[in-house]
Design an enzyme around this catalytic site. Structure first.
Site, mmCIF file in Angstrom:
data_model
loop_
_atom_site.group_PDB
_atom_site.id
_atom_site.type_symbol
_atom_site.label_atom_id
_atom_site.label_comp_id
_atom_site.label_asym_id
_atom_site.label_seq_id
_atom_site.Cartn_x
_atom_site.Cartn_y
_atom_site.Cartn_z
ATOM 1 N N GLU A 136 39.630 33.662 36.299
ATOM 2 C CA GLU A 136 38.356 33.978 36.944
ATOM 3 C C GLU A 136 37.258 34.078 35.891
ATOM 4 O OE1 GLU A 136 36.096 37.669 39.194
ATOM 5 O OE2 GLU A 136 38.294 37.607 39.264
ATOM 6 N N ARG A 196 28.410 36.243 34.848
ATOM 7 C CA ARG A 196 27.685 37.365 34.245
ATOM 8 C C ARG A 196 26.980 36.956 32.958
ATOM 9 N NH1 ARG A 196 32.147 42.274 34.924
ATOM 10 N NH2 ARG A 196 32.922 41.617 36.968
ATOM 11 N N THR A 231 32.212 37.085 40.497
ATOM 12 C CA THR A 231 30.894 37.689 40.691
ATOM 13 C C THR A 231 29.987 36.747 41.483
ATOM 14 O OG1 THR A 231 31.219 38.579 38.449
ATOM 15 C CG2 THR A 231 29.219 39.210 39.578
ATOM 16 N N LYS A 279 39.894 40.952 47.591
ATOM 17 C CA LYS A 279 39.765 41.705 46.347
ATOM 18 C C LYS A 279 39.465 43.152 46.717
ATOM 19 C CE LYS A 279 36.694 42.038 42.318
ATOM 20 N NZ LYS A 279 35.800 41.273 41.432
#
Length: 221
Positions: free
Chosen positions: A54, A58, A82, A142
Site C-alpha cells: 500500500e 501522503r 489514503t 479497513k
C-alpha cells in the site's frame, strides 16, 4: 421476515480483494518520501514475502512511486492508500492499481467506487460505519485507527454482531499487537509500517528490511 437479509446478501463489491489480502498476514503501509527509494524498498519487502504493498498518497511522489514499483518490481501487487476522493480513485484506475484503501468512506467515494476498476478497501471505525459499508457489499473493510479505537479486544467484539465482515486493522499496529489481531476470526490481515523503518530506508539497508519483512510474513502461522 429477516430485515438484515438485504445487507448480508448485497453484492460483494470488493470480494475480489480476498486473494490479495491473503497473500501475507501483513500489508506494508508505505510513505515514500524519496522516489529513488521506491523500487529498492518494494523489492526488499517482496523478497521478504510481503507482496501486497500500500503506497499512501501522503507525499508528492506517491503516484509516480506506485507506477515505478508496478513496472519494475516482479511479484508486487501495488495498491494506493489514503484515497479520499473520487478523483484519487480515478488516479488509481489510471495507473492500474490492484487495490485502493481509504481511512473512512463517504457516499461520494463509494458511488465512484461502484464504477471504478480498482477495488476499494474502505475504512470503518464503528459498528454503524461497518453496517453502512456492508449494505453496499463491502465485506472486506479497513479498521482505522485500530489501536486508538480499542485494538484487538474491540474488533474481536464485532465478530458476533457483524459475522460477514472481515477487517484489516491499521493504525498503531506493532509486531506483538499484530499477533493478537491475527488470532481473531474476523481479521483477514493487518496493515503496518514497522518492517520499513525510516532509519533503514535512509541507510539503504534493504537486507535489514527484507529480514523484518520475512518476520512479518511469518506472523500468525
Amino acid at each position: 421476515m429477516n430485515v438484515l437479509s438485504p445487507a448480508v446478501a448485497a453484492p460483494k463489491t470488493n470480494a475480489g480483494l480476498e486473494p490479495i489480502l491473503k497473500l501475507a498476514p501483513v500489508v506494508p503501509v508505505m510513505i515514500i518520501e524519496d522516489l529513488k527509494t521506491a523500487v529498492p524498498l518494494a523489492r526488499a519487502l517482496v523478497a521478504g514475502g510481503l507482496k501486497a504493498l500500500e503506497i499512501t498518497l501522503r507525499t508528492p511522489v506517491a503516484l509516480e512511486a506506485a507506477r515505478l514499483i508496478a513496472a519494475e518490481v516482479e511479484g508486487a501487487e501495488v495498491g494506493i492508500g489514503t484515497v479520499l476522493t473520487a478523483a484519487q480513485l480515478e488516479q488509481c484506475d489510471a495507473i492500474g492499481a490492484k487495490f485502493a484503501v481509504s481511512p473512512g468512506a463517504t457516499a461520494r467515494l463509494l458511488d465512484a467506487a461502484d464504477s471504478a476498476a480498482t477495488p476499494l478497501l474502505p475504512g470503518s471505525g464503528t459498528p454503524s460505519e461497518s453496517m453502512t459499508l456492508l449494505e453496499r457489499g463491502y465485506v472486506f473493510q479497513k479498521f482505522f485507527p485500530a489501536e486508538p479505537s480499542g485494538g484487538a479486544a474491540y474488533i474481536g467484539s464485532l465478530s458476533s454482531p457483524l459475522p460477514a465482515v472481515r477487517f484489516c486493522p491499521t493504525g498503531g499496529v506493532t509486531p506483538e499487537k499484530a499477533k493478537a489481531y491475527l488470532k481473531l476470526k474476523n481479521i483477514i490481515c493487518v496493515g503496518g509500517s514497522w518492517m520499513a523503518p525510516k532509519h533503514l530506508i535512509a541507510a539503504g539497508d534493504w537486507a535489514g528490511i527484507t529480514a523484518l519483512s520475512a518476520e512479518a510474513a511469518a506472523l500468525g502461522r
